[in-house]
Design an enzyme around this catalytic site. Structure first.
Site, PDB file in Angstrom:
ATOM      1  N   GLU A  36     -18.134 -24.329   3.653  1.00 43.61           N
ATOM      2  CA  GLU A  36     -18.759 -25.376   4.788  1.00 43.61           C
ATOM      3  C   GLU A  36     -20.095 -25.439   4.799  1.00 43.61           C
ATOM      4  O   GLU A  36     -21.025 -24.265   5.162  1.00 43.61           O
ATOM      5  CB  GLU A  36     -18.069 -24.629   6.295  1.00 43.61           C
ATOM      6  CG  GLU A  36     -18.104 -25.590   7.223  1.00 43.61           C
ATOM      7  CD  GLU A  36     -17.451 -24.794   8.456  1.00 43.61           C
ATOM      8  OE1 GLU A  36     -17.007 -24.019   8.458  1.00 43.61           O
ATOM      9  OE2 GLU A  36     -17.824 -25.757   9.573  1.00 43.61           O
ATOM     10  N   ARG A  96     -13.775  -9.267   1.851  1.00 45.47           N
ATOM     11  CA  ARG A  96     -15.031  -9.982   1.899  1.00 45.47           C
ATOM     12  C   ARG A  96     -16.037  -8.817   1.382  1.00 45.47           C
ATOM     13  O   ARG A  96     -15.897  -7.620   1.680  1.00 45.47           O
ATOM     14  CB  ARG A  96     -15.392 -10.433   2.910  1.00 45.47           C
ATOM     15  CG  ARG A  96     -15.336  -9.768   4.282  1.00 45.47           C
ATOM     16  CD  ARG A  96     -15.848 -10.495   5.402  1.00 45.47           C
ATOM     17  NE  ARG A  96     -15.482 -11.853   5.837  1.00 45.47           N
ATOM     18  CZ  ARG A  96     -16.121 -12.937   5.750  1.00 45.47           C
ATOM     19  NH1 ARG A  96     -17.355 -12.859   5.738  1.00 45.47           N
ATOM     20  NH2 ARG A  96     -15.429 -13.976   5.889  1.00 45.47           N
ATOM     21  N   LYS A 116     -23.131 -16.293   9.253  1.00 46.85           N
ATOM     22  CA  LYS A 116     -23.865 -17.474   9.367  1.00 46.85           C
ATOM     23  C   LYS A 116     -24.588 -17.775  10.480  1.00 46.85           C
ATOM     24  O   LYS A 116     -25.802 -18.124  10.630  1.00 46.85           O
ATOM     25  CB  LYS A 116     -23.086 -18.905   8.515  1.00 46.85           C
ATOM     26  CG  LYS A 116     -23.011 -18.564   7.266  1.00 46.85           C
ATOM     27  CD  LYS A 116     -22.480 -20.458   7.068  1.00 46.85           C
ATOM     28  CE  LYS A 116     -21.367 -20.302   6.069  1.00 46.85           C
ATOM     29  NZ  LYS A 116     -20.557 -21.347   5.749  1.00 46.85           N
TER      30      LYS A 116
HETATM   31  P1  ATP Z   1     -18.245 -19.201   8.797  1.00 51.29           P
HETATM   32  O1  ATP Z   1     -16.665 -18.666   8.938  1.00 51.29           O
HETATM   33  O2  ATP Z   1     -19.313 -18.613   9.594  1.00 51.29           O
HETATM   34  O3  ATP Z   1     -18.349 -20.512   8.481  1.00 51.29           O
HETATM   35  P2  ATP Z   1     -17.999 -18.281   5.953  1.00 51.29           P
HETATM   36  O4  ATP Z   1     -18.374 -17.179   5.319  1.00 51.29           O
HETATM   37  O5  ATP Z   1     -16.271 -18.275   6.102  1.00 51.29           O
HETATM   38  O6  ATP Z   1     -18.714 -18.572   7.492  1.00 51.29           O
HETATM   39  P3  ATP Z   1     -17.583 -20.596   4.302  1.00 51.29           P
HETATM   40  O7  ATP Z   1     -18.662 -21.614   4.104  1.00 51.29           O
HETATM   41  O8  ATP Z   1     -16.445 -20.952   4.670  1.00 51.29           O
HETATM   42  O9  ATP Z   1     -18.443 -19.605   5.243  1.00 51.29           O
HETATM   43  O10 ATP Z   1     -17.485 -19.839   2.976  1.00 51.29           O
HETATM   44  C1  ATP Z   1     -17.091 -20.309   1.740  1.00 51.29           C
HETATM   45  C2  ATP Z   1     -16.175 -19.337   1.007  1.00 51.29           C
HETATM   46  O11 ATP Z   1     -17.107 -18.088   0.889  1.00 51.29           O
HETATM   47  C3  ATP Z   1     -14.881 -19.005   1.648  1.00 51.29           C
HETATM   48  O12 ATP Z   1     -13.763 -19.103   0.573  1.00 51.29           O
HETATM   49  C4  ATP Z   1     -15.071 -17.660   2.120  1.00 51.29           C
HETATM   50  O13 ATP Z   1     -13.963 -16.904   2.191  1.00 51.29           O
HETATM   51  C5  ATP Z   1     -16.217 -16.890   1.192  1.00 51.29           C
HETATM   52  N1  ATP Z   1     -16.925 -16.021   1.715  1.00 51.29           N
HETATM   53  C6  ATP Z   1     -17.822 -15.976   2.735  1.00 51.29           C
HETATM   54  N2  ATP Z   1     -18.239 -14.753   3.268  1.00 51.29           N
HETATM   55  C7  ATP Z   1     -17.859 -14.040   2.175  1.00 51.29           C
HETATM   56  C8  ATP Z   1     -18.001 -12.351   2.003  1.00 51.29           C
HETATM   57  N3  ATP Z   1     -18.874 -11.777   2.806  1.00 51.29           N
HETATM   58  N4  ATP Z   1     -17.356 -11.943   0.786  1.00 51.29           N
HETATM   59  C9  ATP Z   1     -16.648 -12.620   0.187  1.00 51.29           C
HETATM   60  N5  ATP Z   1     -16.604 -13.946   0.276  1.00 51.29           N
HETATM   61  C10 ATP Z   1     -16.943 -14.615   1.359  1.00 51.29           C
HETATM   62 MG    MG Z   2     -15.068 -20.174   6.801  1.00 50.86          MG
END
Ligand code: ATP
Ligand code: MG
Length: 569
Positions: A43, A272, A282
Site C-alpha cells: 500500500e 511476518r 508504518k
Molecule cells: P500497514 O498494514 O500498516 O499498511 P503493511 O506492513 O501491511 O502495513 P503493506 O504495504 O500492506 O504494509 O505490505 C505489503 C506486503 O508486505 C504485504 O503483503 C504484507 O503482508 C508484507 N509485509 C508487511 N510487513 C511485513 C513483515 N514484517 N514481514 C513480512 N511481510 C510483511
Molecule cells: Mg497492509
C-alpha cells in the site's frame, strides 16, 4: 560479491524447501498450474521496511526460481484507499524493489485501475441475493455483530428486496449520501464462529479525492473484498500474505467463489518478520519521521530499505538474511545481530580497506626529511589480491589513533610506547623516541624514527614488532565527518515499552565526530563503501557527502558486535 540474486542463488538455497515452495512445487508437478504467478502488493502509504524485504524476496524469489516455466511476480500498488496514499511513496517503493535486485518487468499494476470491476462484482453479489445495502449506523452494526460466544443479530435491511439494494447502491455511487449513511454488506452468516464472515462491509462512502481516479468515485471497496478480486483478475496462482490474514481466508475464498472472476488464486499465510531493537509499523515509522526523531525516511537508523541502503547494507546481505530467516507459520522475533552478522560477512569479502583515524594523535617521524614525500603501495584487501593496491602518501607528520600509544604499556600491549616498535600498516616499522604532554598530563605529540629497510613486511633481527596500526598522513590527509550509528532503540522490544516506543529511543543512536581520513577517501563518490581498518565498515553518505569538498561517512556496522559485549558486561 554476488551482484544479482542469481549469482548468489546456489549457496542461498535452503537444504529443504519451505512449506510455501513445497506447495508450489507440488502444484506444478501435479499440473494444477502450468506456472506460478505471485505478487507483492504494497500500500503506497509509507516507505518499505525490512519486513517488506522478506515478502519481496519470497514473492520475487519464487518467480525467479520458476522462471523456466514462465513464472512471474507482479508489483501491485494496493491503492484502493484514497485517504493515505502519495506518489512519493510509489516512487520510493519502485526504487527499493529494484535496489533489492528484483524486476517486475512489464507487470506493474495499480489496484485502483480495477474500481469498475469491484463495482460490477458488488452489483453481481446484490443480484445474486448475496449483498445488501445497510443503513444502520456503525455503532448499531457493531452492537449487532455479536462476539465469540454470541451469534450476531440480523440487520433489518438484510432481507430488503434486491431492487432496493441495487437502487441504493447506485445512489451511493452517484453521491446521494453522506459518509456513514449507508454501506454495502456481503450476506454470509451472522452466526459464523468466524466473525469476519458475519456480513462484512464491502463498500463504504468516502467523499475523498483519489490520486489516480480523482473524484470519479465516492464509494471505495474494503481491503478484504478488493484483494481477492485483484489477485483473481491478475491470474495470481499463490497469494502470499502474513499470518494475521489467516482468519480472513474463508472470506477471501467466499468472494472468489461468489464473484464472476477469471481465476482462482490460493491464499497462503506465513509469519511476518519481527526484529529485535526495531519497530516495523508504518504508522510508528511515520511518527518518527514527522516528529523529527530521525532525519527523514532514509535516516540510516531506520529499518526502511532507503535507510538501510544509505547506511551501507549491501542488498545481497539483505537477501541472504531473508533466506536464512526462512518462511514458517510461527511468529517470532529475529535477533537484529543476525542481520548485522550477514552485513559484516558480505562487506568483509567485498569492501576495500582504507585508513581513517578517529581520535588523532600526531606522530613526527624525525628521520623522515621535511618536505619529502613517499608513496607507499598498500593492498586494498588482505585476502583478495584482485582488489589491487593503492598509493598512499607518507610524509614527516602522521596521525595515529590515540589509544595506539601508551606511556606505560601493560602486558600484551604490542602497539606504540616509549622506545617501542610498531608497524605502520602497509609501510615501515617505527620506534618511539620521545613524547610530549600538556599540563594535564595528556600526551600531545609523539616523536619516532623510521627503521630503514622495513617497508613492506620485513622485520630486522632483534626488533620486537608484533602489531600493525593504521595511520593517516597529516600533510595530505583530510578531515571528514563521521556519523557513528548505534541502534535506534535501547531495548529489545520497543513496542512493549511502558512509556511507548518514543520513550526508549537510544540517546546515543547518532554520534558525529571529525576524523582524519586518507587522501583518496576525500574524493570518493557518494555510496563508496569500505572498511576503515581496525574500526568498522563505512559508506560515503549518499545525501551529504561531497567529493573533494565535504567528506561525510556513515558507519555501516562496527567490526565486531560491541553491543553483545556491552550487554554481557
Ligand atoms: P500497514 O498494514 O500498516 O499498511 P503493511 O506492513 O501491511 O502495513 P503493506 O504495504 O500492506 O504494509 O505490505 C505489503 C506486503 O508486505 C504485504 O503483503 C504484507 O503482508 C508484507 N509485509 C508487511 N510487513 C511485513 C513483515 N514484517 N514481514 C513480512 N511481510 C510483511
Ligand atoms: Mg497492509
Amino acid at each position: 560479491m554476488p551482484d544479482s540474486i542469481l549469482d548468489s542463488a546456489p549457496d542461498l538455497r535452503p537444504a529443504k524447501l519451505d512449506f510455501i515452495r513445497e506447495i508450489i512445487t507440488a502444484d506444478l508437478a501435479s499440473g494444477k498450474h502450468a506456472t506460478t504467478i505471485t505478487r507483492f502488493p504494497p500500500e503506497p502509504n509509507g516507505y518499505l521496511h525490512i519486513g517488506h524485504a522478506k515478502s519481496i524476496c519470497l514473492n520475487f524469489g519464487i518467480a525467479q526460481e520458476n522462471a523456466a516455466s514462465g513464472a512471474r511476480c507482479h508489483l501491485r500498488f494496493d491503492d484502493t484507499n484514497p485517504e493515505k496514499e502519495e506518489l512519493e511513496y510509489v516512487e520510493s517503493i519502485k526504487t527499493d524493489v529494484k535496489w533489492l535486485g528484483f524486476d517486475w518487468g512489464e507487470y506493474l499494476y495499480y489496484a485502483s485501475d480495477y474500481f469498475e470491476f469491484y463495482y460490477q462484482c458488488a452489483v453481481h453479489l446484490i443480484e445474486q441475493g448475496k449483498a445488501y445495502v445497510e443503513q444502520q449506523s456503525a455503532e448499531e452494526m457493531r452492537a449487532n455483530r455479536g462476539n465469540l460466544t454470541q451469534p450476531g443479530v440480523h440487520s433489518p435491511h438484510r432481507d430488503r428486496p434486491l431492487k432496493e439494494s441495487l437502487d441504493l447502491f447506485a445512489r451511493m455511487r452517484a453521491g446521494d449520501f453522506k459518509e456513514g449513511e449507508c454501506v454495502l454488506r456481503a450476506k454470509i452468516d451472522m452466526a459464523s464462529p468466524n466473525l469476519n464472515l458475519r456480513d462484512p462491509v464491502i463498500y463504504r462512502i468516502l467523499h475523498a479525492e483519489h490520486h489516480n481516479t480523482g473524484s470519479a468515485w465516492c464509494i471505495y471497496p474494503m481491503y478484504d473484498f478488493a484483494h481477492p478480486l485483484e489477485d483473481a483478475l491478475e491470474h495470481i496462482t499463490h497469494s502470499l500474505c502474513t499470518l494475521e490474514f489467516e482468519n480472513h481466508r474463508p472470506l477471501y475464498d467466499w468472494f472468489i467463489d461468489n464473484c464472476p472472476v477469471p481465476s482462482k488464486p490460493r491464499q497462503i499465510e506465513f509469519a511476518r518478520l519481527n526484529l529485535s531493537y526495531t519497530i516495523m509499523s508504518k504508522r510508528k515509522l511515520l511518527q518518527l519521521v514527522q516528529e523529527g526523531h530521525v532525519c527523514g525516511w532514509d535516516d540510516p537508523r531506520l529499518p526502511t530499505l532507503s535507510g538501510i541502503r544509505r547506511r551501507g547494507y549491501p542488498a545481497a546481505a539483505l537477501r541472504h538474511f531473508c533466506r536464512r530467516v526462512g518462511i514458517t507459520k510461527f511468529n517470532g522475533t529475529t535477533d537484529v545481530a543476525l542481520l548485522e552478522f550477514d552485513v559484516r560477512d558480505f562487506l568483509n569479502s567485498s569492501a576495500p580497506r582504507r585508513m581513517a583515524v578517529l581520535d588523532p594523535l600526531k606522530v613526527i617521524l624525525e628521520n623522515h626529511l621535511p618536505g619529502t614525500l613517499e608513496q607507499v603501495d598498500i593492498p586494498n584487501h588482505p585476502q583478495n589480491p584482485d582488489a589491487g593496491v593503492r598509493q598512499v602518501t607518507l610524509s614527516r607528520e602522521i596521525w595515529i589513533e590515540r589509544d595506539d600509544f601508551m606511556e606505560v604499556p601493560p602486558k600484551k600491549f604490542y602497539r606504540l610506547g616509549p622506545d617501542r616498535h610498531v608497524r605502520l600498516r602497509g609501510a615501515h616499522i617505527i620506534r618511539c623516541t620521545s613524547y610530549e604532554k600538556d599540563a594535564d598530563g595528556k600526551v600531545t605529540l609523539v616523536r619516532a624514527e623510521v627503521l630503514p629497510g622495513t617497508l613492506g613486511a620485513s622485520t630486522p633481527e632483534g626488533v620486537e614488532c608484533r602489531a600493525a596500526i593504521h595511520w593517516v598522513d597529516a600533510t595530505h590527509g583530510a578531515d571528514a565527518e563521521l556519523r557513528i550509528y548505534e541502534r535506534l532503540f535501547s531495548v529489545e522490544d520497543p513496542d512493549a515499552a511502558e512509556g511507548g516506543f518514543l520513550s526508549v529511543i537510544n540517546p546515543q543512536s547518532l554520534t558525529t565526530i571529525t576524523a582524519k581520513i586518507e587522501p583518496c577517501l576525500a574524493t570518493a563518490e557518494p555510496g563508496f563503501a569500505c572498511q576503515f581498518e581496525r574500526i568498522g565498515y563505512f559508506v560515503a553518505d549518499s545525501a551529504d557527502h561531497q567529493p573533494g569538498r565535504k567528506p561525510v561517512f556513515n558507519r555501516t556496522v562496527a567490526l565486531r558486535d560491541s553491543w553483545a559485549k556491552k550487554a554481557g558486561a
